[in-house]
Design a protein around this motif. Structure first.
Motif, mmCIF file in Angstrom:
data_model
loop_
_atom_site.group_PDB
_atom_site.id
_atom_site.type_symbol
_atom_site.label_atom_id
_atom_site.label_comp_id
_atom_site.label_asym_id
_atom_site.label_seq_id
_atom_site.Cartn_x
_atom_site.Cartn_y
_atom_site.Cartn_z
ATOM 1 N N PRO A 1 6.757 2.248 4.086
ATOM 2 C CA PRO A 1 5.935 1.082 3.743
ATOM 3 C C PRO A 1 5.030 1.319 2.540
ATOM 4 N N MET A 2 4.575 2.560 2.344
ATOM 5 C CA MET A 2 3.740 2.843 1.173
ATOM 6 C C MET A 2 4.555 2.728 -0.107
ATOM 7 N N ARG A 3 5.752 3.292 -0.115
ATOM 8 C CA ARG A 3 6.587 3.219 -1.313
ATOM 9 C C ARG A 3 6.987 1.780 -1.615
ATOM 10 N N GLU A 4 7.367 1.020 -0.601
ATOM 11 C CA GLU A 4 7.772 -0.359 -0.817
ATOM 12 C C GLU A 4 6.632 -1.174 -1.407
ATOM 13 N N ARG A 5 5.414 -0.978 -0.886
ATOM 14 C CA ARG A 5 4.278 -1.727 -1.419
ATOM 15 C C ARG A 5 3.958 -1.278 -2.842
ATOM 16 N N TYR A 6 4.013 0.020 -3.074
ATOM 17 C CA TYR A 6 3.725 0.534 -4.417
ATOM 18 C C TYR A 6 4.706 -0.044 -5.440
ATOM 19 N N LEU A 7 5.984 -0.092 -5.112
ATOM 20 C CA LEU A 7 6.982 -0.627 -6.034
ATOM 21 C C LEU A 7 6.754 -2.114 -6.290
ATOM 22 N N ALA B 1 4.653 -6.289 -10.112
ATOM 23 C CA ALA B 1 3.654 -7.325 -10.371
ATOM 24 C C ALA B 1 2.649 -6.910 -11.441
ATOM 25 N N GLY B 2 2.477 -5.611 -11.635
ATOM 26 C CA GLY B 2 1.526 -5.108 -12.617
ATOM 27 C C GLY B 2 0.100 -5.105 -12.133
ATOM 28 N N THR B 3 -0.110 -5.368 -10.868
ATOM 29 C CA THR B 3 -1.465 -5.387 -10.328
ATOM 30 C C THR B 3 -1.419 -5.070 -8.843
ATOM 31 N N GLY B 4 -2.535 -4.568 -8.332
ATOM 32 C CA GLY B 4 -2.647 -4.249 -6.914
ATOM 33 C C GLY B 4 -3.477 -3.002 -6.709
ATOM 34 N N PRO B 5 -4.078 -2.841 -5.532
ATOM 35 C CA PRO B 5 -4.992 -1.725 -5.297
ATOM 36 C C PRO B 5 -4.331 -0.351 -5.284
ATOM 37 N N LEU B 6 -3.020 -0.290 -4.996
ATOM 38 C CA LEU B 6 -2.376 1.018 -4.925
ATOM 39 C C LEU B 6 -2.176 1.644 -6.303
ATOM 40 N N LEU B 7 -2.118 0.835 -7.351
ATOM 41 C CA LEU B 7 -1.837 1.375 -8.684
ATOM 42 C C LEU B 7 -2.954 2.299 -9.177
ATOM 43 N N PRO B 8 -4.225 1.870 -9.157
ATOM 44 C CA PRO B 8 -5.274 2.806 -9.582
ATOM 45 C C PRO B 8 -5.437 3.980 -8.632
ATOM 46 N N MET B 9 -5.147 3.776 -7.344
ATOM 47 C CA MET B 9 -5.235 4.888 -6.395
ATOM 48 C C MET B 9 -4.170 5.935 -6.699
ATOM 49 N N ALA B 10 -2.954 5.476 -7.049
ATOM 50 C CA ALA B 10 -1.894 6.422 -7.388
ATOM 51 C C ALA B 10 -2.248 7.197 -8.649
ATOM 52 N N GLN C 1 -7.435 14.348 -0.530
ATOM 53 C CA GLN C 1 -7.435 13.911 0.862
ATOM 54 C C GLN C 1 -8.205 12.602 1.038
ATOM 55 N N ARG C 2 -9.347 12.471 0.385
ATOM 56 C CA ARG C 2 -10.119 11.235 0.479
ATOM 57 C C ARG C 2 -9.284 10.049 -0.003
ATOM 58 N N LEU C 3 -8.578 10.250 -1.114
ATOM 59 C CA LEU C 3 -7.774 9.182 -1.675
ATOM 60 C C LEU C 3 -6.586 8.822 -0.781
ATOM 61 N N VAL C 4 -5.900 9.826 -0.246
ATOM 62 C CA VAL C 4 -4.726 9.522 0.569
ATOM 63 C C VAL C 4 -5.139 8.884 1.890
ATOM 64 N N ASP C 5 -6.286 9.262 2.423
ATOM 65 C CA ASP C 5 -6.781 8.624 3.642
ATOM 66 C C ASP C 5 -7.050 7.141 3.375
ATOM 67 N N ASN C 6 -7.674 6.846 2.232
ATOM 68 C CA ASN C 6 -7.943 5.458 1.849
ATOM 69 C C ASN C 6 -6.644 4.707 1.592
ATOM 70 N N LEU C 7 -5.698 5.354 0.916
ATOM 71 C CA LEU C 7 -4.408 4.739 0.628
ATOM 72 C C LEU C 7 -3.697 4.329 1.912
ATOM 73 N N MET C 8 -3.699 5.215 2.895
ATOM 74 C CA MET C 8 -3.008 4.921 4.146
ATOM 75 C C MET C 8 -3.690 3.792 4.906
ATOM 76 N N ARG C 9 -5.014 3.748 4.837
ATOM 77 C CA ARG C 9 -5.711 2.624 5.465
ATOM 78 C C ARG C 9 -5.331 1.313 4.792
ATOM 79 N N ARG C 10 -5.237 1.338 3.459
ATOM 80 C CA ARG C 10 -4.841 0.149 2.708
ATOM 81 C C ARG C 10 -3.447 -0.317 3.104
ATOM 82 N N CYS C 11 -2.602 0.630 3.505
ATOM 83 C CA CYS C 11 -1.215 0.317 3.854
ATOM 84 C C CYS C 11 -1.050 0.009 5.336
ATOM 85 N N GLY C 12 -2.143 -0.180 6.039
ATOM 86 C CA GLY C 12 -2.075 -0.639 7.418
ATOM 87 C C GLY C 12 -2.199 0.427 8.484
ATOM 88 N N TYR C 13 -2.445 1.693 8.083
ATOM 89 C CA TYR C 13 -2.638 2.749 9.076
ATOM 90 C C TYR C 13 -4.120 2.780 9.458
#
Length: 358
Positions: free
Chosen positions: A223-229, A234-243, A273-285
């Motif tokens: 689900p993280m990869r699908e959302r990132y792609l 789209a050229g926009t979204g919260p995962l792009l600056p996090m990546a 670790q702080r970033l990946v924890d936030n990323l996973m929360r953004r992705c519904g975990y």
């Protein structure tokens, strides 16, 4: 051509940059091999014969008939099938003979240490040697790429490339995934750039703790990869600056390693670790990287670790902590008290795939 061979490979830790190893294209990781190993004992046979330590009996399959089955040897079948698709030489030889393939491992299952990939790679490396395949066409870069296709195409596992390169090549390395975002066919995108750092970096000591919570890394990455792609299109979204921020921990960590600045390496690990924890929360975990993961990380940092983060997909698996030289004991004690299922003190393993005997 040997009639029998034994090969082992090490597990791996993704130190910095993860999970951008699952969204390759513009990012990198700092990763290393560690001395927990798995491998294969293999001999020529008139058919395919599969066995594994800890499993009673064996499974047999005639040549040319490797239908997918859920019997514990899915990785083995996927390795054979993927190699036959890539290599006409192997496909022809595999119609004339099979092999007895016996797997073993010291890597804890579902621990985020690339244990499954280690075994798949061991089968590929064993088949290369046993079938006396041309080493130029079947070099380690190719085997790593074939392994990724075996997992992604044959097994349907969403995965990247770090786990397929590090066990083969070994050492401490900066892995660049430039141009690999869309996982094109083999030969239609760059190979990973594998830059060894261990000759220039300081000695590193890791305390690795498993949570005891098993999970399928592909189920977490998908689900993280699908959302990132989708956001890339789209050229926009919260995962792009996090990546981008996750990727920056890898190149900043490389600079710190080359400067022998372990404190800065530790800060980048903790920021990752702080970033990946936030990323996973953004992705519904809801629990981010996972309750058990975060508990062990907090315990390691409180015990004096320079930095700590998950290794693998999160949601369970394992964490690692970077220890000051000669200071791992306090971290080990704290992790055991925090409920770790198993704890290992591990240096960087310089040797990747290794022939144990022929």
């Amino acid at each position: 051509m040997p009639s029998a061979i034994s090969i082992s490979l090490p597990a791996r830790i993704n130190i910095l940059g993860s999970p951008t190893d699952a969204v390759e294209g513009a990012y990198a990781t700092v990763s290393c091999a560690v001395p927990l190993r798995g491998g294969v004992r293999m001999a020529l046979a008139p058919e395919w014969i599969f066995a594994r330590d800890g499993m009673s009996g064996e499974v047999r399959a005639p040549l040319g008939r490797l239908e997918p089955q859920r019997d514990g040897f899915e990785l083995t079948r996927a390795a054979i099938s993927a190699l036959a698709r890539y290599s006409d030489e192997f496909a022809a030889k595999s119609r004339r003979h099979g092999a007895s393939i016996h797997l073993w491992t010291d890597v804890p299952a579902s621990s985020g240490l690339a244990g499954s990939s280690v075994l798949l790679l061991a089968v590929l490396a064993g088949l290369r040697a046993l079938s006396d395949l041309d080493h130029r066409r079947h070099n380690d870069y190719v085997l790593a790429e074939v392994a990724q296709r075996a997992e992604e195409i044959d097994l349907g596992i969403t995965c990247g490339f770090a786990d397929r390169y590090v066990p083969l090549f070994g050492g401490l390395a900066y892995l660049s995934y430039h141009g690999k975002l869309h996982h094109a066919a083999l030969g239609e995108e760059p190979y990973v750039t594998y830059e060894r750092l261990d000759a220039l970096a300081p000695a590193l000591t890791f305390v690795v703790a498993t949570t005891g919570v098993a999970r399928n890394s592909g189920d977490v990455h998908r689900p993280m990869r699908e959302r990132y792609l989708r956001e890339r299109v789209a050229g926009t979204g919260p995962l792009l600056p996090m990546a981008r921020a996750l990727g920056a921990t890898a190149w900043r960590g490389k600079i710190a390693l080359l400067a022998h600045d372990l404190a800065e390496v530790g800060r980048q690990i903790t920021e990752n670790q702080r970033l990946v924890d936030n990323l996973m929360r953004r992705c519904g975990y809801r629990d981010g990287a996972g309750v058990e993961v975060n508990r062990l990380i907090e315990a390691a940092l409180a015990a004096g670790a320079l930095g700590a983060k998950l290794t693998g997909a999160g949601g369970g698996g394992a964490i690692f902590a970077l220890a000051e030289p000669n200071s791992a004991d306090a971290i080990v004690k704290a992790l055991r008290a925090a409920g770790a299922a198993a704890v290992f003190v591990l240096p960087v393993e310089l040797t990747g795939a290794r022939i144990e005997s022929t």
